[in-house]
Design a protein around this motif. Structure first.
Motif, mmCIF file in Angstrom:
data_model
loop_
_atom_site.group_PDB
_atom_site.id
_atom_site.type_symbol
_atom_site.label_atom_id
_atom_site.label_comp_id
_atom_site.label_asym_id
_atom_site.label_seq_id
_atom_site.Cartn_x
_atom_site.Cartn_y
_atom_site.Cartn_z
ATOM 1 N N ASN A 83 9.015 5.629 -10.051
ATOM 2 C CA ASN A 83 8.271 4.672 -9.242
ATOM 3 C C ASN A 83 9.223 3.794 -8.434
ATOM 4 O OD1 ASN A 83 9.277 3.201 -11.381
ATOM 5 N ND2 ASN A 83 7.361 2.197 -11.889
ATOM 6 N N LEU A 84 8.697 3.192 -7.377
ATOM 7 C CA LEU A 84 9.528 2.354 -6.525
ATOM 8 C C LEU A 84 9.844 1.054 -7.247
ATOM 9 C CD1 LEU A 84 7.904 2.818 -2.999
ATOM 10 C CD2 LEU A 84 9.404 4.332 -4.307
ATOM 11 N N HIS A 85 11.104 0.612 -7.097
ATOM 12 C CA HIS A 85 11.522 -0.611 -7.773
ATOM 13 C C HIS A 85 12.110 -1.590 -6.766
ATOM 14 C CE1 HIS A 85 15.650 0.878 -7.418
ATOM 15 N NE2 HIS A 85 15.244 2.022 -7.940
ATOM 16 N N ILE A 86 12.653 -2.693 -7.250
ATOM 17 C CA ILE A 86 13.144 -3.751 -6.384
ATOM 18 C C ILE A 86 14.222 -3.254 -5.410
ATOM 19 C CG2 ILE A 86 14.876 -4.507 -8.052
ATOM 20 C CD1 ILE A 86 14.353 -7.391 -7.098
ATOM 21 N N GLY A 87 14.959 -2.219 -5.827
ATOM 22 C CA GLY A 87 15.989 -1.673 -4.955
ATOM 23 C C GLY A 87 15.441 -1.025 -3.696
ATOM 24 N N HIS A 88 14.145 -0.710 -3.685
ATOM 25 C CA HIS A 88 13.529 -0.096 -2.508
ATOM 26 C C HIS A 88 12.925 -1.132 -1.560
ATOM 27 C CE1 HIS A 88 13.228 3.311 -5.502
ATOM 28 N NE2 HIS A 88 13.815 3.898 -4.479
ATOM 29 N N ASN B 112 24.133 -0.875 1.086
ATOM 30 C CA ASN B 112 25.547 -0.918 1.496
ATOM 31 C C ASN B 112 26.400 0.114 0.774
ATOM 32 O OD1 ASN B 112 26.049 -2.785 3.530
ATOM 33 N ND2 ASN B 112 25.912 -4.531 2.127
ATOM 34 N N ARG B 113 25.978 0.473 -0.435
ATOM 35 C CA ARG B 113 26.770 1.418 -1.228
ATOM 36 C C ARG B 113 26.820 2.799 -0.596
ATOM 37 N NH1 ARG B 113 23.899 0.320 -6.918
ATOM 38 N NH2 ARG B 113 22.150 0.245 -5.459
ATOM 39 N N GLN B 114 25.976 3.047 0.408
ATOM 40 C CA GLN B 114 25.985 4.346 1.075
ATOM 41 C C GLN B 114 26.785 4.335 2.381
ATOM 42 O OE1 GLN B 114 22.511 6.892 0.969
ATOM 43 N NE2 GLN B 114 21.352 5.298 -0.055
ATOM 44 N N PHE C 5 22.561 -2.814 3.675
ATOM 45 C CA PHE C 5 22.140 -4.132 3.231
ATOM 46 C C PHE C 5 22.622 -4.431 1.823
ATOM 47 C CE2 PHE C 5 18.483 -1.181 3.153
ATOM 48 C CZ PHE C 5 18.359 -0.999 1.788
ATOM 49 N N GLY C 6 22.638 -5.735 1.512
ATOM 50 C CA GLY C 6 23.139 -6.194 0.232
ATOM 51 C C GLY C 6 22.121 -6.091 -0.887
ATOM 52 N N THR C 7 22.452 -6.728 -1.993
ATOM 53 C CA THR C 7 21.678 -6.624 -3.228
ATOM 54 C C THR C 7 20.823 -7.863 -3.447
ATOM 55 O OG1 THR C 7 23.465 -5.311 -4.197
ATOM 56 C CG2 THR C 7 21.877 -6.266 -5.729
ATOM 57 N N ILE C 8 19.671 -7.672 -4.074
ATOM 58 C CA ILE C 8 18.821 -8.786 -4.486
ATOM 59 C C ILE C 8 19.248 -9.178 -5.897
ATOM 60 C CG2 ILE C 8 16.466 -9.572 -4.884
ATOM 61 C CD1 ILE C 8 15.522 -7.334 -3.010
ATOM 62 N N THR C 9 19.712 -10.396 -6.058
ATOM 63 C CA THR C 9 20.227 -10.827 -7.353
ATOM 64 C C THR C 9 19.351 -11.912 -7.976
ATOM 65 O OG1 THR C 9 21.620 -12.648 -6.554
ATOM 66 C CG2 THR C 9 22.542 -10.439 -6.441
ATOM 67 N N GLY C 10 19.571 -12.129 -9.261
ATOM 68 C CA GLY C 10 18.948 -13.252 -9.940
ATOM 69 C C GLY C 10 19.824 -14.486 -9.776
ATOM 70 N N ALA C 11 19.423 -15.591 -10.382
ATOM 71 C CA ALA C 11 20.179 -16.833 -10.261
ATOM 72 C C ALA C 11 21.597 -16.695 -10.825
ATOM 73 C CB ALA C 11 19.441 -17.968 -10.969
ATOM 74 N N ASP C 12 21.797 -15.713 -11.732
ATOM 75 C CA ASP C 12 23.112 -15.504 -12.340
ATOM 76 C C ASP C 12 24.035 -14.670 -11.460
ATOM 77 O OD1 ASP C 12 21.836 -13.086 -12.534
ATOM 78 O OD2 ASP C 12 22.039 -12.890 -14.712
ATOM 79 N N LYS D 35 22.973 -7.588 5.719
ATOM 80 C CA LYS D 35 24.270 -7.224 5.135
ATOM 81 C C LYS D 35 24.617 -8.056 3.902
ATOM 82 C CE LYS D 35 26.404 -7.867 9.081
ATOM 83 N NZ LYS D 35 25.272 -7.954 10.030
ATOM 84 N N SER D 36 23.938 -9.178 3.727
ATOM 85 C CA SER D 36 24.301 -10.095 2.644
ATOM 86 C C SER D 36 23.433 -9.897 1.403
ATOM 87 C CB SER D 36 24.165 -11.539 3.132
ATOM 88 O OG SER D 36 22.812 -11.826 3.455
ATOM 89 N N ASP D 37 23.993 -10.260 0.256
ATOM 90 C CA ASP D 37 23.204 -10.351 -0.973
ATOM 91 C C ASP D 37 22.364 -11.626 -0.891
ATOM 92 O OD1 ASP D 37 24.693 -8.183 -1.766
ATOM 93 O OD2 ASP D 37 25.981 -9.310 -3.137
ATOM 94 N N TYR D 38 21.290 -11.673 -1.668
ATOM 95 C CA TYR D 38 20.568 -12.946 -1.760
ATOM 96 C C TYR D 38 19.940 -13.092 -3.130
ATOM 97 C CZ TYR D 38 15.942 -10.724 -0.945
ATOM 98 O OH TYR D 38 14.796 -9.971 -1.034
ATOM 99 N N ILE D 39 19.717 -14.347 -3.500
ATOM 100 C CA ILE D 39 19.135 -14.671 -4.804
ATOM 101 C C ILE D 39 17.618 -14.695 -4.689
ATOM 102 C CG2 ILE D 39 18.902 -16.472 -6.565
ATOM 103 C CD1 ILE D 39 21.778 -17.308 -5.906
#
Length: 566
Positions: free
Chosen positions: A130-135, A336-338, A365-372, A431-435
């Motif tokens: 199934n599709l997840h946050i990475g999509h 971005n990893r590709q 594009f960058g990654t969606i991160t948590g507060a950590d 291009k940037s990660d974001y929280i």
């Protein structure tokens, strides 16, 4: 209308009339003139550094040159005043009457120009899970860019290049052979993660999956029957979620399986050109160049097991798209990893003679991160599915609404949740990660999707109360009115820039800044009060109507929907 372009053209046209410049400025020079929009408009609506650019050509100080140019620029129709600041910057202020007439009559039609045919590659879902946050980012950013391109009159073709023919299929089929056919999509979602985890611990299991993959690609009937059972379940799940996210339908769901029929044609071309090399049983394409300062591995065309690779599917897809669509550009929106992968593929395509004259571009594009600062996960430590993400945001919205004493229908809650989720993604440079913080994104104040929708709902409410809007009168503009009208006139420049830079975040942040100006105007320029003269009321209602039109178009381009109430 693109006001920025209109002002630039007027300046260039006037420069051609100045006697001191006729013999010293070329077309190339004129094309390099920069016109800027000052952040603070106290001195003008536009500024230019023409005087500095002419210093060497005229042998004069920039300020002296500016004094020569100013009287001519003052002659431009619709210019109120021209002034010189600092070492020689020229500031231009437009007439209020021109701003008002142009802004209130602008139909948002983009300027005519060269239109492109663009193939877009985003989505790229692995149908084994199934599709997840990475999509989220590939889906939302790709869809918004598609909408912007279409709005500007370009022809687009959106491809969902699905992962539906590689090793994940072998892993699923191996699992089915041992555990039985899936009964529903939940079973499908469990199979691939379980089989993949086992493959990491059990080399024999991995080897079995690899062999099944090759045999599936070579036409094994038993494996194809299993494949044809779980694929529709997975595709149905994807389709349902994309509808929930309000994503435009893909023009082609052409994944690795369907592109595979063109692999033999590409194989023949690669063999003819002699660019296939053999290495440990695999077939590779060397793409390293003498100028490379970083590692550049070869493209894996065919694995040592004889399976079609991820790279082969992407390279063949370029061949297919050139042959079928002959686009001006092929633009990919992926992680971005590709980045290295697409550098390899683009080089291989050039070596093979594919896509001559076609721009190949990867927007990573960058990654969606948590507060950590780590990739976002749910409280139980799992990567959330996109359905779960929407539900998490919707629950937060529902709580906020109840705390405010309101009771909104589920359909409205869903609209607000999607705006919160999608706008939060779109407002960041890809291009940037974001929280990701659910409490922040669902706030009805600040740079959020709910704030954007609330502003539109407020404007809608005003116009509904009024009904028929009287003709706008010729009243003096207050600064808040003027600032808002100037910003409305910047809409087409913003959409064109977002397209040219492949950067939907430019549009998203424009929408937020527009809402701030709208709310400043709303609070400082009363509309419905009894003591407001009818002519001023008519003018302000006209501004409300045009503001809603521009804001609504911005919201639509982001794939959001405006609810009836909030």
């Amino acid at each position: 209308m693109n006001l920025y372009k209109e002002v630039s053209k007027s300046i260039i046209s006037k420069l051609k009339e100045i006697p001191e410049l006729k013999d010293i400025i070329s077309t190339e020079f004129l094309n390099n003139i920069t016109v800027e929009i000052p952040k603070v408009r106290d001195f003008g609506d536009f500024s230019t550094n023409i005087a500095m650019m002419l210093t060497k050509k005229l042998g004069k100080k920039p300020r002296d040159i500016a004094d020569i140019l100013t009287p001519y620029l003052q002659q431009i129709s619709n210019v109120e005043s021209v002034s010189v600041a600092g070492p020689g910057f020229i500031n231009i202020k437009l007439k209020d009457s021109y701003i008002k007439d142009t802004a209130l009559s602008d139909n948002l039609e983009p300027d005519t120009g060269i239109k492109q045919k663009i193939d877009l590659d985003y989505g790229g879902y692995n149908v084994g899970k199934n599709l997840h946050i990475g999509h989220l980012r590939t889906t939302v950013v790709g869809d918004t860019f598609n909408r912007i391109a279409k709005f500007l009159g370009h022809t687009t073709k959106a491809y969902n290049h699905m992962g539906d023919w590689g090793r994940p299929m072998g892993l699923i089929i191996a699992w089915v052979l041992e555990n039985g056919m899936p009964n529903n999509v939940d079973d499908v979602n469990r199979m691939y993660p379980a089989s993949s985890a086992r493959a990491k611990e059990d080399p024999a299991w991995l080897e079995k999956a690899q062999k099944i993959t090759v045999e599936l690609q070579n036409g094994n009937e038993e494996y194809k029957k299993i494949y044809d059972t779980f694929i529709p379940m997975s595709l149905g799940q994807v389709s349902k979620l994309l509808t929930r996210l309000n994503i435009l339908p893909f023009d082609e769901n052409k994944g690795e399986r369907l592109i595979a029929e063109y692999v033999p044609e590409v194989q023949e071309i690669l063999d003819t050109k002699g660019i296939i090399e053999h290495s440990d049983g695999a077939e590779i394409i060397s793409v390293k160049q003498d100028t490379d300062t970083e590692p550049m591995p070869p493209v894996m065309w065919k694995s040592s097991a004889g399976a079609q690779t991820y790279a082969a599917a992407d390279l063949t897809a370029i061949y297919y798209r050139e042959k079928t669509d002959n686009p001006d550009a092929i633009v990919y929106f992926t992680d971005n990893r590709q980045t290295l992968h697409f550098k390899q593929i683009f080089r291989a395509a050039r070596l093979a003679g594919f896509a001559d004259g076609i721009e190949l571009q990867h927007i990573g594009f960058g990654t969606i991160t948590g507060a950590d600062g780590k990739p976002f996960k749910t409280r139980d430590g799992n990567v959330p599915s996109l359905d779960e993400m929407i539900n998490i945001v919707a629950d937060s919205v529902r709580t906020r609404v109840k705390e405010s004493g309101k009771d909104l229908p589920d359909e409205t809650i869903e609209m607000i949740a999607l705006a919160a989720l999608k706008f939060n993604d779109l407002m960041h440079d890809v291009k940037s990660d974001y929280i990701f913080d659910v409490d922040s994104v669902t706030s009805f104040e600040g740079r959020t999707g709910p704030y954007i929708l609330y502003t539109a709902v407020r404007l809608n409410s005003i116009l509904k109360k009024v009904g028929n809007i009287p003709a706008s009168a010729n009243c003096e503009l207050l600064p808040e009115e003027r600032d808002l009208l100037m910003f409305l006139l910047d809409f087409n420049r913003v959409t064109e820039t977002a397209f040219e830079k492949r950067a939907p975040y430019i549009l998203a942040n424009y929408a937020y800044d527009l809402c701030k100006l709208i709310n400043t105007f709303y609070h400082t320029c009363p509309i419905m009060r009894d003591d407001i003269p009818e002519d001023i009321k008519a003018q302000r209602l006209a501004i409300v109507k045009q503001s809603l039109k521009v804001l609504s178009q911005s919201i639509e381009l982001m794939g959001l929907k405006i609810p009836e109430e909030m």
